[in-house]
Design an enzyme around this catalytic site. Structure first.
Site, PDB file in Angstrom:
ATOM      1  N   LYS A  91       0.807  -1.095   0.047  1.00  0.00           N
ATOM      2  CA  LYS A  91       0.200   0.114  -0.145  1.00  0.00           C
ATOM      3  C   LYS A  91       0.793   1.366   0.124  1.00  0.00           C
ATOM      4  O   LYS A  91       1.816   1.451   0.603  1.00  0.00           O
ATOM      5  CB  LYS A  91      -0.899  -0.082   1.135  1.00  0.00           C
ATOM      6  CG  LYS A  91      -2.110   1.065   1.205  1.00  0.00           C
ATOM      7  CD  LYS A  91      -2.906   0.826   2.482  1.00  0.00           C
ATOM      8  CE  LYS A  91      -4.078   1.826   2.608  1.00  0.00           C
ATOM      9  NZ  LYS A  91      -4.981   1.538   3.719  1.00  0.00           N
ATOM     10  N   SER A 114      -9.774   1.353   2.482  1.00  0.00           N
ATOM     11  CA  SER A 114      -8.919   2.137   1.704  1.00  0.00           C
ATOM     12  C   SER A 114      -7.765   1.405   1.057  1.00  0.00           C
ATOM     13  O   SER A 114      -7.277   1.776   0.222  1.00  0.00           O
ATOM     14  CB  SER A 114      -8.280   3.305   2.681  1.00  0.00           C
ATOM     15  OG  SER A 114      -7.420   2.801   3.742  1.00  0.00           O
ATOM     16  N   SER A 132      -9.998  -1.245   6.847  1.00  0.00           N
ATOM     17  CA  SER A 132      -9.309  -0.835   5.603  1.00  0.00           C
ATOM     18  C   SER A 132      -8.715  -1.923   4.872  1.00  0.00           C
ATOM     19  O   SER A 132      -8.288  -1.932   3.542  1.00  0.00           O
ATOM     20  CB  SER A 132      -8.534   0.294   5.482  1.00  0.00           C
ATOM     21  OG  SER A 132      -9.358   1.473   5.542  1.00  0.00           O
TER      22      SER A 132
END
Lengths: 482, 470
Positions: free
Chosen positions: B63, B138, B162
């Protein structure tokens, strides 16, 4: 100038920031040294790079605790680091990590004696908390630009906040000097206002004598010496008294001390009234102290100035002025004690330290720790003076050479050939020579004009290059003049 | 040895494939083929030397909010465009020590603020299962990277779900370890008391191996716990296929409200029966403060974020507005242009709830309620329940652009935020599909009881077999 103190009482509370003497910063491993080239002592943590996290420096905690113990604080076994949020370019994270409603120590006291007063006054100290320093904004280096140096960002500080217990500018000065002395004894800081390791903000208000409510206070900033604190407080007090006397209302605001003009002026409104949005720093769990650890620290604390003073008074019979001088700093006191014990005559040791040694330290600007003549060597010099091997004057010269050469007193004295001469025949010979050179004075002296003794002794001393024992010269003068 | 380099090369080529880039599914935001290969060669050498590794040659996607040295770390934000971290996250260093090789940085909601990967400055990621749909967020890019087969393992981060929510939406396994299990050093902070690095994988086993590879105390993170880390892969291996005899699994009623999507409920019911069939004792339990989780979360997370994001001021890194006349304008212009709407919204909320006079009413109260939510879990676990089973999300993946009301978007985290608020570990794994869309089931256990969590998850995964993806 009106003496407002007849009508109004000054009320002062002091906030003192002290830089702790750690090798590394409060929340990272960077060097906390002063004086490196800009931005050299930085890392992801103190630069607030994305993803970096603070870690508490255990040595900073230890020093903060020492300070708290030395100032008779109650230690909180659990304290909390909080974020104080505000934007400024030299505050990399956009918040300062500080302690807010759960500081590491509360309720300390400081016993203060204001010069010229006999009674002491115990000033209550509200709190002592730990925090990190901000960096430095340099506005005068590049035209129309501000440079940022983050070497200082994250350096550990303690803030010591007093109650509004101080009643005069002189007492504020006494509080600061005593505080500085104790912190120096505790070995927690260099406590130097010049180097910025001790900084003072003063809250001051005025009220009619006898009033119980506090007046509106202002905060005086930008003071960079203890005497400036005293002068700025006096000025601000006078300003407030004049306003009150005219029936005006004092506004709570920040005042900036202008040292060159000796005046205070209001800070621009930008410099005040922030909502800091304090909240516990989620990156740092509460600081939990082991009671045994705190107890151990309590025992490792050296003698504090008050105890030392008492001991020196009893043990060495020093007077107040001498005590003031030799206990001003812990290292000075240790030095004194070393000289006094080795030499035996504590008064002579104190006198030498207040005179020659103080002058030498002043001249070179070094501290006693870096002074080349160590206590045993000074004791040896004083021994020679006491034993009549050196005149006081010659001893001064020997001392100077000891400082530069690092050699011992007997060696220097021998090399300089200044060892005092007490040998009668040698002194008599010098007297004869002086009589020959100064016939007029000599005949008047022989005629009974005793006031010329001084001139003749001086001439003999000069001839002997200071080596003649002046007592003997005196005694022998009349005999030779016969 | 050759194999390790080939595996990395294949993954790096996949990561750079335009179908996963901006004009495709928009999963990958950065690659560094050369550096990935150099790292693979180092791993191959060490492995050849006989170094013990749990993930030799395992390509991973990371990420965009986890600091890596050889690719930018921009948090899906303009305010960090082009920023390359000069240091590496502890989690990355540990994975690399186990032989993993980073091949891509993945798309995300800006600063992890979102549940759909739509708030990214790079534009939305598309769900590989159905490109019209959101992969969730996310960590949508990382979930999609595993779902699309770019890498077997990917790292995400969690603040309120997330990892688990996008794992559910994309049909992969997603782990949120115990708060403090994995160092946050190098994870760009959003809500520091909630943030935790998480793992996506195609199997529970790989998720466990990667979790354990990163776990353990870190001197750079005071909130990282020095709790013993289970060895891998043996414990996970041992769980496979074993029954759940003697394991009590609680079904919290609050996670099965009447409004729950019927398909999600049906799939959960099947999973519960499978768990029962494996020998687990199934009991109904109650976590009475669950409904307060979303409001509490949307006070605490923005409050911490408003402070965490103050460092993005244009002074030390990132773009700085130049057409300004003073400091205040510089801050205003830099941050107005650098942050997107959702980030600004949360900074405003967070600043407000921390303001003088509101702190007690909001932040402090929220922390008290958070303690009640944690107490709910403690009570259930103390009563003898070993694990909790719930749906991961109230619905399957929604269409990109379909959720426009921020509050509605926030509600998609309703079943996941509680684990972040209380700090307990949680995993989402695929428990079936409806209309082609994956459904996720969630298992939560006690603090630091990842072994039990992986045990139950691996048993369920094995028992469901192909069912999980059908």
């Amino acid at each position: 100038m009106t003496d407002w103190s007849q009508k109004y009482e000054m009320v002062v509370g002091l906030e003192v920031h002290v830089q702790l003497k750690t090798r590394s910063k409060m929340f990272c491993g960077c060097s906390a040294d002063f004086g490196a080239p800009p931005n050299v002592n930085t890392c992801p943590v103190c630069l607030a790079l994305p993803g970096a996290l603070p870690v508490i420096n255990a040595e900073a905690v230890r020093l903060a605790l020492r300070a708290a113990i030395a100032l008779d604080f109650t230690i909180n076994l659990q304290s909390v680091f909080a974020r104080k949020n505000y934007f400024y370019p030299d505050l990399p994270k956009g918040y300062q990590i500080s302690q807010y409603d759960e500081p590491i120590a509360v309720r300390g006291t400081l016993r203060v004696r204001t010069p010229g007063e006999t009674a002491t006054h115990d000033i209550a100290i509200t709190r002592l908390h730990m925090e990190e320093d901000a960096g430095k904004s340099v506005h005068d280096r590049y035209p129309r630009k501000t440079a940022i140096d983050l070497n200082r960002a994250g350096v550990p500080l303690i803030e010591i906040v007093s109650e509004p217990d101080i009643r005069s500018a002189a007492e504020a000065g006494a509080y600061l000097r005593t505080l500085k002395q104790i912190l120096e004894y505790a070995g927690v800081s260099d406590v130097s206002m010049e180097e910025g390791s001790l900084r003072v903000d003063a809250n001051v208000s005025a009220r009619l004598h006898g009033a119980t409510e506090l007046g509106t206070k202002t905060e005086v900033k930008n003071v960079n010496s203890f005497s400036a604190v005293e002068r700025s407080l006096q000025r601000e007090f006078e300003r407030q008294c004049a306003m009150l006397d005219r029936g005006e209302v004092v506004r709570q605001e920040t005042m900036i001390w202008d040292a060159s003009r000796g005046t205070v002026r209001p800070a621009r409104s930008k410099e005040e009234s922030h909502d800091y949005r304090y909240f516990p720093d989620p990156d740092l769990p509460p600081l939990i102290l082991d009671p045994d650890y705190v107890a151990r620290l309590r025992h490792t604390l050296p003698e504090m100035p008050r105890q030392l003073r008492q001991r020196f008074a009893t043990e060495f019979g020093l007077n107040d002025a001498e005590l003031d001088a030799v206990t001003a700093e812990s290292s000075l006191a240790a030095y004194f004690e070393g000289v006094a014990r080795a030499h035996g005559d504590a008064n002579a040791a104190a006198k030498w330290m207040m005179g020659e040694l103080a002058a030498a330290l002043n001249e070179t600007g070094t501290g006693i720790r870096d002074f080349p003549v160590r206590a045993p060597q000074l004791a040896e010099l004083l021994d020679m003076v006491r034993d009549g091997k050196l005149s006081h004057t010659a001893a001064k010269g020997v001392f100077a050479t000891m400082r530069s050469s690092g050699k011992s007193a007997p060696v220097v004295a021998a090399e300089m050939a200044v060892t005092q001469v007490g040998d009668d025949s040698q002194i008599e010979q010098w007297i004869e020579e002086v009589f020959a050179e100064l016939p007029a004075e000599t005949s008047r002296f022989r005629a009974g004009e005793k006031k010329l003794t001084g001139v003749l002794v001086g001439a003999v001393m000069k001839k002997s290059k200071g080596r003649a024992d002046p007592k003997k010269v005196n005694a022998l003068l009349s005999k030779v003049a016969g | 040895m050759r194999n390790i380099i080939d595996m990395t090369n294949d993954a790096a080529v996949r990561a750079a494939d335009p179908q996963f880039g901006r004009d495709g599914l928009n999963i990958v935001v950065a690659t560094n083929h050369e550096s990935s290969l150099a790292n693979a060669e180092r791993v191959a050498l060490a492995y050849g030397r006989g170094d013990a590794m749990s993930l030799p040659g395992m390509a991973i996607a990371v990420k965009d909010n986890i600091a890596t040295l050889d690719m930018p770390t921009t948090c899906g934000s303009r305010i960090l465009s082009g920023y390359v971290s000069p240091y590496e996250a502890t989690a990355i260093t540990r994975l690399r020590a186990q032989g993993a090789v980073v091949v891509a940085k993945t798309n995300m909601d800006e600063f992890a603020m979102g549940s759909s990967t739509e708030t990214s400055a790079y534009g939305p990621t598309r769900n590989p299962v159905d490109p019209a749909r959101s992969p969730g967020g996310s960590s949508g890019g990382s979930a999609a990277a595993v779902a699309a087969g770019i890498t077997e393992i990917a790292l995400g981060s969690e603040t309120g779900g997330s990892v688990r929510q996008p794992a559910a939406f994309c049909g992969v396994v997603g782990v949120k370890p115990t708060y403090g299990r994995i160092s946050r050093f190098g994870l760009v902070a959003f809500g520091s008391s909630l943030d935790q690095i998480g793992v996506f994988a195609r199997s529970v086993r790989n998720a466990a191996i990667a979790t354990y590879a990163m776990a353990g105390g870190d001197l750079n993170d005071s909130t990282c716990a020095d709790v013993p880390v289970p060895t891998t892969p043996e414990p996970v291996e041992a769980y496979r296929g074993r029954t759940l005899d003697g394991v009590t699994i609680g079904i919290p009623t609050e996670y099965f409200p009447p409004s729950l999507d019927a398909d999600v409920r049906a799939r959960c019911d099947v999973a519960i029966e499978v768990l029962r069939g494996l020998g687990a004792k199934i009991v109904d339990v109650s976590l009475p403060h669950t409904e307060l989780a979303i409001p509490v979360y949307y006070i605490i997370a923005p409050a911490e974020a408003s402070s965490n994001l103050a460092r993005f001021d244009g002074v030390r890194y990132g773009p700085r507005a130049a057409d300004v006349s003073d400091l205040r304008e510089m801050y205003q212009a830099t941050r107005s242009r650098g942050f997107g709407a959702e980030v600004k919204r949360r900074i405003l909320i967070g600043t407000y709830v921390l303001s003088h006079g509101y702190y007690d009413a909001y932040y402090k109260k929220a922390q008290s309620v958070r303690a009640l939510i944690t107490r709910d879990f403690d009570a259930v676990f103390a009563s003898g329940v070993d694990a909790l089973f719930t749906p991961t999300t109230p619905t399957p993946a929604f269409k990109i652009g379909a959720v426009t009301d921020p509050y509605e978007m926030y509600m998609s985290d309703i079943f996941t935020v509680t684990a972040n608020l209380s700090g307990i570990p949680a995993i989402s794994l695929p428990i079936g599909r409806v209309g082609g869309l994956p459904i996720g089931g969630q298992i939560m256990t006690r603090h630091f009881d990842e072994p039990r969590m992986f045990h139950v998850a691996a048993a369920l995964e094995a028992a469901l077999g192909g069912e999980a993806h059908a």
